[in-house]
Scaffold this motif. Structure first.
Motif, PDB file in Angstrom:
ATOM      1  N   GLY A   1     -23.837 -37.272 -33.899  1.00  0.00           N
ATOM      2  CA  GLY A   1     -24.311 -37.332 -32.431  1.00  0.00           C
ATOM      3  C   GLY A   1     -25.680 -37.874 -32.295  1.00  0.00           C
ATOM      4  N   LEU A   2     -26.200 -37.842 -31.031  1.00  0.00           N
ATOM      5  CA  LEU A   2     -27.635 -38.243 -30.860  1.00  0.00           C
ATOM      6  C   LEU A   2     -28.533 -37.101 -31.547  1.00  0.00           C
ATOM      7  CD1 LEU A   2     -27.671 -39.664 -26.965  1.00  0.00           C
ATOM      8  CD2 LEU A   2     -27.630 -40.702 -29.201  1.00  0.00           C
ATOM      9  N   TYR A   3     -29.908 -37.594 -31.768  1.00  0.00           N
ATOM     10  CA  TYR A   3     -30.612 -36.694 -32.162  1.00  0.00           C
ATOM     11  C   TYR A   3     -32.097 -37.161 -31.477  1.00  0.00           C
ATOM     12  CZ  TYR A   3     -34.418 -34.937 -35.182  1.00  0.00           C
ATOM     13  OH  TYR A   3     -35.669 -34.299 -35.796  1.00  0.00           O
ATOM     14  N   ARG A   4     -32.872 -35.799 -30.965  1.00  0.00           N
ATOM     15  CA  ARG A   4     -33.834 -35.913 -30.372  1.00  0.00           C
ATOM     16  C   ARG A   4     -35.008 -35.186 -30.842  1.00  0.00           C
ATOM     17  NH1 ARG A   4     -30.349 -37.004 -25.594  1.00  0.00           N
ATOM     18  NH2 ARG A   4     -29.801 -35.014 -25.866  1.00  0.00           N
ATOM     19  N   LYS A   5     -36.158 -35.563 -30.707  1.00  0.00           N
ATOM     20  CA  LYS A   5     -37.373 -34.571 -31.402  1.00  0.00           C
ATOM     21  C   LYS A   5     -38.557 -34.830 -30.600  1.00  0.00           C
ATOM     22  CE  LYS A   5     -40.088 -36.442 -34.542  1.00  0.00           C
ATOM     23  NZ  LYS A   5     -41.164 -36.175 -35.398  1.00  0.00           N
ATOM     24  N   LEU A   6     -39.518 -33.556 -30.301  1.00  0.00           N
ATOM     25  CA  LEU A   6     -40.544 -33.705 -29.656  1.00  0.00           C
ATOM     26  C   LEU A   6     -41.630 -32.727 -30.559  1.00  0.00           C
ATOM     27  CD1 LEU A   6     -42.307 -35.029 -27.539  1.00  0.00           C
ATOM     28  CD2 LEU A   6     -41.642 -33.117 -25.991  1.00  0.00           C
ATOM     29  N   ARG A   7     -42.710 -33.442 -31.010  1.00  0.00           N
ATOM     30  CA  ARG A   7     -43.693 -32.694 -31.618  1.00  0.00           C
ATOM     31  C   ARG A   7     -45.145 -32.871 -31.197  1.00  0.00           C
ATOM     32  NH1 ARG A   7     -44.116 -34.796 -37.872  1.00  0.00           N
ATOM     33  NH2 ARG A   7     -42.415 -33.687 -37.716  1.00  0.00           N
ATOM     34  N   LEU A   8     -45.798 -31.460 -31.060  1.00  0.00           N
ATOM     35  CA  LEU A   8     -47.128 -31.433 -30.737  1.00  0.00           C
ATOM     36  C   LEU A   8     -47.883 -30.731 -31.989  1.00  0.00           C
ATOM     37  CD1 LEU A   8     -49.391 -31.636 -28.667  1.00  0.00           C
ATOM     38  CD2 LEU A   8     -48.811 -29.275 -27.850  1.00  0.00           C
ATOM     39  N   GLY A   9     -48.994 -31.532 -32.460  1.00  0.00           N
ATOM     40  CA  GLY A   9     -49.669 -31.199 -33.823  1.00  0.00           C
ATOM     41  C   GLY A   9     -51.123 -31.267 -33.502  1.00  0.00           C
ATOM     42  N   ILE A  10     -51.991 -30.792 -34.537  1.00  0.00           N
ATOM     43  CA  ILE A  10     -53.286 -30.844 -34.674  1.00  0.00           C
ATOM     44  C   ILE A  10     -53.786 -30.872 -35.893  1.00  0.00           C
ATOM     45  CG2 ILE A  10     -53.939 -28.315 -34.427  1.00  0.00           C
ATOM     46  CD1 ILE A  10     -56.526 -28.977 -32.651  1.00  0.00           C
ATOM     47  N   GLY A  11     -54.866 -31.831 -36.445  1.00  0.00           N
ATOM     48  CA  GLY A  11     -55.161 -32.033 -37.444  1.00  0.00           C
ATOM     49  C   GLY A  11     -56.237 -32.690 -37.677  1.00  0.00           C
ATOM     50  N   SER A  12     -56.289 -33.783 -39.031  1.00  0.00           N
ATOM     51  CA  SER A  12     -57.121 -34.850 -39.382  1.00  0.00           C
ATOM     52  C   SER A  12     -56.191 -36.023 -39.186  1.00  0.00           C
ATOM     53  CB  SER A  12     -57.939 -34.528 -40.425  1.00  0.00           C
ATOM     54  OG  SER A  12     -56.876 -34.435 -41.780  1.00  0.00           O
ATOM     55  N   ASP A  13     -56.869 -37.028 -39.863  1.00  0.00           N
ATOM     56  CA  ASP A  13     -56.344 -38.228 -40.333  1.00  0.00           C
ATOM     57  C   ASP A  13     -55.104 -38.381 -40.913  1.00  0.00           C
ATOM     58  OD1 ASP A  13     -57.840 -39.587 -38.407  1.00  0.00           O
ATOM     59  OD2 ASP A  13     -59.278 -40.524 -39.851  1.00  0.00           O
TER      60      ASP A  13
ATOM     61  N   VAL B   1     -28.619 -34.466 -41.226  1.00  0.00           N
ATOM     62  CA  VAL B   1     -29.393 -35.772 -41.590  1.00  0.00           C
ATOM     63  C   VAL B   1     -29.690 -36.731 -40.482  1.00  0.00           C
ATOM     64  CG1 VAL B   1     -29.781 -37.765 -42.972  1.00  0.00           C
ATOM     65  CG2 VAL B   1     -28.590 -35.856 -44.172  1.00  0.00           C
ATOM     66  N   PRO B   2     -31.157 -36.472 -39.854  1.00  0.00           N
ATOM     67  CA  PRO B   2     -31.301 -37.394 -38.686  1.00  0.00           C
ATOM     68  C   PRO B   2     -31.737 -38.586 -39.292  1.00  0.00           C
ATOM     69  CG  PRO B   2     -33.293 -35.769 -39.092  1.00  0.00           C
ATOM     70  CD  PRO B   2     -32.217 -35.469 -40.015  1.00  0.00           C
ATOM     71  N   VAL B   3     -31.460 -39.623 -38.536  1.00  0.00           N
ATOM     72  CA  VAL B   3     -32.110 -40.866 -38.626  1.00  0.00           C
ATOM     73  C   VAL B   3     -32.575 -41.493 -37.303  1.00  0.00           C
ATOM     74  CG1 VAL B   3     -31.646 -43.429 -39.605  1.00  0.00           C
ATOM     75  CG2 VAL B   3     -30.637 -41.467 -40.582  1.00  0.00           C
TER      76      VAL B   3
ATOM     77  N   GLY C   1     -32.512 -40.821 -32.021  1.00  0.00           N
ATOM     78  CA  GLY C   1     -31.757 -41.577 -33.022  1.00  0.00           C
ATOM     79  C   GLY C   1     -30.461 -40.977 -33.072  1.00  0.00           C
ATOM     80  N   LYS C   2     -30.039 -40.975 -34.286  1.00  0.00           N
ATOM     81  CA  LYS C   2     -28.649 -40.328 -34.611  1.00  0.00           C
ATOM     82  C   LYS C   2     -28.732 -39.258 -35.704  1.00  0.00           C
ATOM     83  CE  LYS C   2     -24.201 -41.578 -34.226  1.00  0.00           C
ATOM     84  NZ  LYS C   2     -23.529 -41.626 -32.898  1.00  0.00           N
ATOM     85  N   GLY C   3     -27.844 -38.315 -35.481  1.00  0.00           N
ATOM     86  CA  GLY C   3     -27.869 -37.201 -36.435  1.00  0.00           C
ATOM     87  C   GLY C   3     -26.284 -36.994 -36.979  1.00  0.00           C
ATOM     88  N   PHE C   4     -26.384 -36.586 -38.414  1.00  0.00           N
ATOM     89  CA  PHE C   4     -25.200 -36.623 -39.106  1.00  0.00           C
ATOM     90  C   PHE C   4     -24.911 -35.172 -39.564  1.00  0.00           C
ATOM     91  CE2 PHE C   4     -26.595 -41.061 -39.197  1.00  0.00           C
ATOM     92  CZ  PHE C   4     -25.462 -41.609 -38.552  1.00  0.00           C
ATOM     93  N   ALA C   5     -24.078 -34.625 -39.504  1.00  0.00           N
ATOM     94  CA  ALA C   5     -23.737 -33.219 -40.118  1.00  0.00           C
ATOM     95  C   ALA C   5     -22.971 -33.568 -41.649  1.00  0.00           C
ATOM     96  CB  ALA C   5     -22.890 -32.532 -39.444  1.00  0.00           C
TER      97      ALA C   5
ATOM     98  N   SER D   1     -36.452 -30.066 -31.852  1.00  0.00           N
ATOM     99  CA  SER D   1     -35.366 -31.018 -32.047  1.00  0.00           C
ATOM    100  C   SER D   1     -34.133 -30.568 -31.441  1.00  0.00           C
ATOM    101  CB  SER D   1     -35.143 -31.383 -33.315  1.00  0.00           C
ATOM    102  OG  SER D   1     -34.835 -30.327 -34.292  1.00  0.00           O
ATOM    103  N   GLN D   2     -33.290 -31.561 -31.417  1.00  0.00           N
ATOM    104  CA  GLN D   2     -31.851 -31.368 -30.880  1.00  0.00           C
ATOM    105  C   GLN D   2     -30.701 -32.119 -31.197  1.00  0.00           C
ATOM    106  OE1 GLN D   2     -31.544 -30.997 -26.451  1.00  0.00           O
ATOM    107  NE2 GLN D   2     -29.302 -31.396 -26.423  1.00  0.00           N
ATOM    108  N   TYR D   3     -29.796 -31.736 -31.764  1.00  0.00           N
ATOM    109  CA  TYR D   3     -28.519 -32.451 -32.341  1.00  0.00           C
ATOM    110  C   TYR D   3     -27.520 -32.581 -31.148  1.00  0.00           C
ATOM    111  CZ  TYR D   3     -30.621 -32.470 -37.101  1.00  0.00           C
ATOM    112  OH  TYR D   3     -31.409 -32.813 -37.965  1.00  0.00           O
ATOM    113  N   ASP D   4     -27.044 -33.328 -30.882  1.00  0.00           N
ATOM    114  CA  ASP D   4     -25.935 -33.373 -29.802  1.00  0.00           C
ATOM    115  C   ASP D   4     -24.537 -33.598 -30.237  1.00  0.00           C
ATOM    116  OD1 ASP D   4     -27.537 -33.146 -27.499  1.00  0.00           O
ATOM    117  OD2 ASP D   4     -27.903 -35.190 -27.313  1.00  0.00           O
ATOM    118  N   PHE D   5     -24.130 -32.544 -30.921  1.00  0.00           N
ATOM    119  CA  PHE D   5     -22.607 -32.593 -31.470  1.00  0.00           C
ATOM    120  C   PHE D   5     -22.427 -30.905 -31.446  1.00  0.00           C
ATOM    121  CE2 PHE D   5     -25.074 -33.151 -35.397  1.00  0.00           C
ATOM    122  CZ  PHE D   5     -25.108 -32.185 -35.955  1.00  0.00           C
TER     123      PHE D   5
END
Length: 177
Positions: free
Chosen positions: A132-144, A95-97, A120-124, A153-157
Motif C-alpha cells: 500500500g501507500l507509504y508516507r512519512k514526516l520527519r523533524l530533526g535538529i543537527g549539523s550538516d 520495506v518502503p520505497v 511512496g509504496k510500502g511492501f510487507a 510514518s504510515q503504511y496504508d495496508f
C-alpha cells in the motif's frame, strides 16, 4: 508505479546535468531509528512480586533506511530512499520505497533544522502481496552531516484488525554530501 519511474527519470536527468558542471550535487543518507508506542501494560503487575511497569512509552521496533539523491547547497534535498522497518507487536517486516523531499535551513552557525516528507509504496515481507501507500514526516535538529530526529510514518495496508500501520520513531541520520 508511474510516479516512481517519473521521479527516478527526473532524478537521473538532474544528476546527469549536475555532473556536467563538475560540482557535487548529490547526497547519500543513512538512518537508524527505534519506533515507540504507548505502554499497553502500564501499572499492570510484571511478576509474582507485584512490581509495576510505569513507563508511558516502550520500544516497538527497529528500522533503517538509506537514500541517494540531489541537493542544493545542503539546504534542499530530493532523493529516492528505501529501507526496512520491523514492528515487534504487529510481527511485521515492511520495506518502503519512496521519494524523499527535505528542507534543512541553518538556524545557527553549525545548526540546522531538518524537515523531510516522503511518499511512496510500502511492501510487507512474508505476507503475500500485502502492499500500500507509504508516507512519512520527519523533524530533526543537527549539523550538516548528523541529525537527531523524530519521525512519524504510515503504511496504508490492512493488518489484522488495523486499517493501517503507523510508527512514531526516534533516530539518528548521517548525511554525506
Amino acid at each position: 508505479m508511474r510516479h516512481f519511474l517519473f521521479g527516478l527519470l527526473i532524478l537521473s536527468f538532474i544528476n546527469t546535468a549536475a555532473q556536467s558542471e563538475k560540482k557535487k550535487f548529490t547526497y547519500f543518507q543513512f538512518d537508524i531509528a527505534a519506533s515507540i508506542t504507548g505502554n499497553p501494560d502500564i501499572n499492570e503487575p510484571d511478576d509474582q512480586y507485584g512490581s509495576h511497569n510505569n513507563a508511558w512509552l516502550v520500544p516497538d521496533g527497529l528500522g533503517s533506511k538509506i537514500g541517494y539523491g540531489i541537493q542544493y547547497k545542503k539546504w534542499i534535498t530530493l532523493g529516492l530512499h528505501t529501507g526496512i522497518d520491523y514492528k515487534w507487536n504487529d510481527k511485521l517486516v515492511a520495506v518502503p520505497v519512496y521519494l524523499n523531499f527535505g528542507l534543512s535551513p541553518k538556524v545557527g552557525l553549525e545548526t540546522r533544522i531538518t524537515v523531510q516528507a516522503g511518499y511512496g509504496k510500502g511492501f510487507a515481507l512474508g505476507r503475500g502481496d500485502l502492499n500500500g501507500l507509504y508516507r512519512k514526516l520527519r523533524l530533526g535538529i543537527g549539523s550538516d552531516e548528523f541529525t537527531i530526529f523524530v519521525e512519524t510514518s504510515q503504511y496504508d495496508f490492512r493488518l489484522y484488525d488495523q486499517k493501517n500501520i503507523q510508527n512514531i520513531s526516534l533516530g539518528v541520520s548521517i548525511i554525506s554530501f
